[in-house]
Design a protein around this motif. Structure first.
Motif, PDB file in Angstrom:
ATOM      1  N   LEU A 195     -17.432 -39.730 -19.881  1.00 34.71           N
ATOM      2  CA  LEU A 195     -17.159 -38.372 -19.388  1.00 34.71           C
ATOM      3  C   LEU A 195     -18.409 -37.485 -19.400  1.00 34.71           C
ATOM      4  N   TYR A 196     -19.588 -38.086 -19.223  1.00 28.43           N
ATOM      5  CA  TYR A 196     -20.828 -37.320 -19.345  1.00 28.43           C
ATOM      6  C   TYR A 196     -20.957 -36.239 -18.279  1.00 28.43           C
ATOM      7  N   GLY A 197     -20.494 -36.513 -17.071  1.00 35.07           N
ATOM      8  CA  GLY A 197     -20.612 -35.520 -16.008  1.00 35.07           C
ATOM      9  C   GLY A 197     -19.800 -34.273 -16.288  1.00 35.07           C
ATOM     10  N   ALA A 198     -18.564 -34.447 -16.716  1.00 34.40           N
ATOM     11  CA  ALA A 198     -17.721 -33.294 -17.030  1.00 34.40           C
ATOM     12  C   ALA A 198     -18.261 -32.523 -18.219  1.00 34.40           C
ATOM     13  N   LYS A 199     -18.736 -33.245 -19.215  1.00 35.28           N
ATOM     14  CA  LYS A 199     -19.314 -32.577 -20.388  1.00 35.28           C
ATOM     15  C   LYS A 199     -20.550 -31.768 -20.004  1.00 35.28           C
ATOM     16  N   ALA A 200     -21.372 -32.309 -19.110  1.00 28.83           N
ATOM     17  CA  ALA A 200     -22.569 -31.596 -18.670  1.00 28.83           C
ATOM     18  C   ALA A 200     -22.206 -30.340 -17.896  1.00 28.83           C
ATOM     19  N   PHE A 201     -21.182 -30.423 -17.080  1.00 33.01           N
ATOM     20  CA  PHE A 201     -20.737 -29.249 -16.328  1.00 33.01           C
ATOM     21  C   PHE A 201     -20.268 -28.150 -17.272  1.00 33.01           C
ATOM     22  N   ILE A 202     -19.453 -28.518 -18.249  1.00 36.47           N
ATOM     23  CA  ILE A 202     -18.952 -27.533 -19.210  1.00 36.47           C
ATOM     24  C   ILE A 202     -20.096 -26.922 -20.018  1.00 36.47           C
ATOM     25  N   LYS A 203     -21.082 -27.734 -20.342  1.00 40.67           N
ATOM     26  CA  LYS A 203     -22.218 -27.255 -21.139  1.00 40.67           C
ATOM     27  C   LYS A 203     -23.089 -26.282 -20.360  1.00 40.67           C
ATOM     28  N   ASN A 204     -23.126 -26.430 -19.041  1.00 38.04           N
ATOM     29  CA  ASN A 204     -24.011 -25.600 -18.207  1.00 38.04           C
ATOM     30  C   ASN A 204     -23.236 -25.086 -16.995  1.00 38.04           C
ATOM     31  N   LEU A 205     -22.267 -24.223 -17.269  1.00 37.40           N
ATOM     32  CA  LEU A 205     -21.391 -23.701 -16.224  1.00 37.40           C
ATOM     33  C   LEU A 205     -22.144 -22.774 -15.265  1.00 37.40           C
ATOM     34  N   PRO A 206     -21.797 -22.806 -13.980  1.00 39.88           N
ATOM     35  CA  PRO A 206     -22.433 -21.895 -13.029  1.00 39.88           C
ATOM     36  C   PRO A 206     -21.798 -20.499 -13.033  1.00 39.88           C
ATOM     37  N   ILE A 207     -20.681 -20.337 -13.741  1.00 41.57           N
ATOM     38  CA  ILE A 207     -19.968 -19.065 -13.858  1.00 41.57           C
ATOM     39  C   ILE A 207     -19.527 -18.907 -15.310  1.00 41.57           C
ATOM     40  N   SER A 208     -18.974 -17.754 -15.642  1.00 38.93           N
ATOM     41  CA  SER A 208     -18.444 -17.551 -16.984  1.00 38.93           C
ATOM     42  C   SER A 208     -17.216 -18.423 -17.218  1.00 38.93           C
ATOM     43  N   LYS A 209     -17.135 -19.030 -18.382  1.00 35.98           N
ATOM     44  CA  LYS A 209     -15.970 -19.849 -18.713  1.00 35.98           C
ATOM     45  C   LYS A 209     -14.684 -19.047 -18.632  1.00 35.98           C
ATOM     46  N   ASN A 210     -14.749 -17.773 -18.967  1.00 35.77           N
ATOM     47  CA  ASN A 210     -13.554 -16.927 -18.948  1.00 35.77           C
ATOM     48  C   ASN A 210     -12.990 -16.745 -17.552  1.00 35.77           C
ATOM     49  N   ASN A 211     -13.792 -17.031 -16.531  1.00 43.79           N
ATOM     50  CA  ASN A 211     -13.338 -16.888 -15.149  1.00 43.79           C
ATOM     51  C   ASN A 211     -12.713 -18.165 -14.592  1.00 43.79           C
ATOM     52  N   ILE A 212     -12.705 -19.229 -15.386  1.00 42.91           N
ATOM     53  CA  ILE A 212     -12.048 -20.475 -14.968  1.00 42.91           C
ATOM     54  C   ILE A 212     -10.614 -20.451 -15.465  1.00 42.91           C
ATOM     55  N   LYS A 213      -9.670 -20.464 -14.554  1.00 47.29           N
ATOM     56  CA  LYS A 213      -8.264 -20.341 -14.902  1.00 47.29           C
ATOM     57  C   LYS A 213      -7.576 -21.684 -15.064  1.00 47.29           C
ATOM     58  N   LEU A 214      -8.100 -22.720 -14.402  1.00 48.51           N
ATOM     59  CA  LEU A 214      -7.412 -24.011 -14.413  1.00 48.51           C
ATOM     60  C   LEU A 214      -8.340 -25.100 -13.912  1.00 48.51           C
ATOM     61  N   ASN A 215      -8.214 -26.287 -14.488  1.00 44.31           N
ATOM     62  CA  ASN A 215      -8.830 -27.506 -13.956  1.00 44.31           C
ATOM     63  C   ASN A 215      -7.734 -28.416 -13.423  1.00 44.31           C
ATOM     64  N   ILE A 216      -7.882 -28.866 -12.190  1.00 37.87           N
ATOM     65  CA  ILE A 216      -7.006 -29.896 -11.624  1.00 37.87           C
ATOM     66  C   ILE A 216      -7.851 -31.148 -11.441  1.00 37.87           C
ATOM     67  N   ASN A 217      -7.534 -32.188 -12.199  1.00 36.70           N
ATOM     68  CA  ASN A 217      -8.325 -33.415 -12.193  1.00 36.70           C
ATOM     69  C   ASN A 217      -7.573 -34.521 -11.451  1.00 36.70           C
ATOM     70  N   LEU A 218      -8.260 -35.179 -10.533  1.00 36.10           N
ATOM     71  CA  LEU A 218      -7.674 -36.219  -9.683  1.00 36.10           C
ATOM     72  C   LEU A 218      -8.315 -37.562 -10.002  1.00 36.10           C
ATOM     73  N   ASP A 219      -7.513 -38.525 -10.432  1.00 38.58           N
ATOM     74  CA  ASP A 219      -8.077 -39.816 -10.833  1.00 38.58           C
ATOM     75  C   ASP A 219      -7.051 -40.917 -10.612  1.00 38.58           C
TER      76      ASP A 219
END
Length: 281
Positions: free
Chosen positions: A138-162
């Motif tokens: 899960l390195y890609g998702a972890k990297a995204f969370i570590k270096n978000l392009p917006i404030s985390k507080n502005n993310i309301k939901l993740n929809i993951n497709l797998d």
């Protein structure tokens, strides 16, 4: 969407293992598709690329997430993040692990959803995140969370497709979501009433996935786990494991196209419902 799935799971992509030429080909393809759809760059993500080292900050291995977004019509500063990992296992000797279900299916659905939003719009802004190096931890998702392009507080939901191509004999698609989140429970229930397949609240418990009889913890099995750890609500959509899982037979020829189209349509319904439900509440 079917054409995108065929391309991503083709011999040219050679299983899309992180760091391989197949991964480069997949990355170039996704960049071109984002651009054609009209997905916007974030200022710090030139050509939609977010690079990251893995594992353990290694300078020798680089992963490449593909990240872009479309602006919402009403709540432009509030975001839903749609994720799907584009990497797979690559080639081992003469055998290519094409990864049609796992997870060209999720990425092709992400592209189809981006196309629909580009055409129709949604109330909330939507980030499209095709992650790399999922199979290795899960390195890609972890990297995204570590270096978000917006404030985390502005993310309301993740929809993951797998893994959206295999429903088994009973045509089952599963949705697992943040525990005790009644809003998400209501969304899943409402979509299940109109879905064109057997849409189930919660993945099968204690499902085993290989000849060693190992069990899957679905709450930690894909990109949504990184969002959950960061305290971001998630909705994980996917089928169960099957006999072609992590084998060279997970190829385009063996996908269930009818089930796949229904699964992708269900994912689109879920996103629309989440968008509308948050507007109403």
């Amino acid at each position: 969407m079917i054409d995108d799935l065929a391309t991503l799971s083709s011999a040219k992509m050679s299983g899309r293992k992180t760091g391989s030429i197949g991964s480069v080909n997949a990355r170039n393809f996704l960049q071109a598709r984002f651009k054609k759809i009209g997905v916007a760059n974030f200022p710090q993500r030139a050509e939609y690329i977010q690079t990251f080292p893995f594992p353990n900050n290694s300078a020798n291995n680089q992963g490449f997430n593909i990240v872009g977004w479309l602006k919402g019509n009403t709540f432009a500063d509030q975001f839903i993040v749609v994720t799907a990992h584009y990497d797979h296992l690559g080639a081992k000797g003469r055998h290519v692990y094409y990864g049609a279900d796992d997870n060209a299916s999720g990425v092709a659905t992400l592209l189809a959803i981006a196309g629909k939003i580009s055409e129709l719009g949604l109330a909330h802004s939507v980030i499209f995140l095709a992650t790399d190096a999922e199979e290795q931890g899960l390195y890609g998702a972890k990297a995204f969370i570590k270096n978000l392009p917006i404030s985390k507080n502005n993310i309301k939901l993740n929809i993951n497709l797998d893994m959206l191509c295999e429903g088994g004999r009973k045509n089952r698609l599963y949705a697992t979501f943040t525990r005790a989140d009644q809003q998400l429970a209501n969304i899943v229930k409402n979509v299940a009433d109109i879905a064109g397949l057997c849409f189930i609240n919660g993945h099968r418990k204690n499902q085993r996935f290989d000849r060693f009889e190992r069990k899957i913890n679905w709450r930690k099995s894909s990109e949504h786990a990184a969002f959950a750890k960061a305290g971001i609500p998630y909705l994980f959509v996917g089928g169960g494991v099957h006999k072609r899982y992590h084998t060279p037979k997970d190829n385009f020829e063996n996908i269930d196209k009818e089930f796949y189209v229904s699964a992708a349509e269900t994912a689109w319904l879920l996103l629309q419902a989440a968008d509308a439900y948050q507007v109403l509440n």
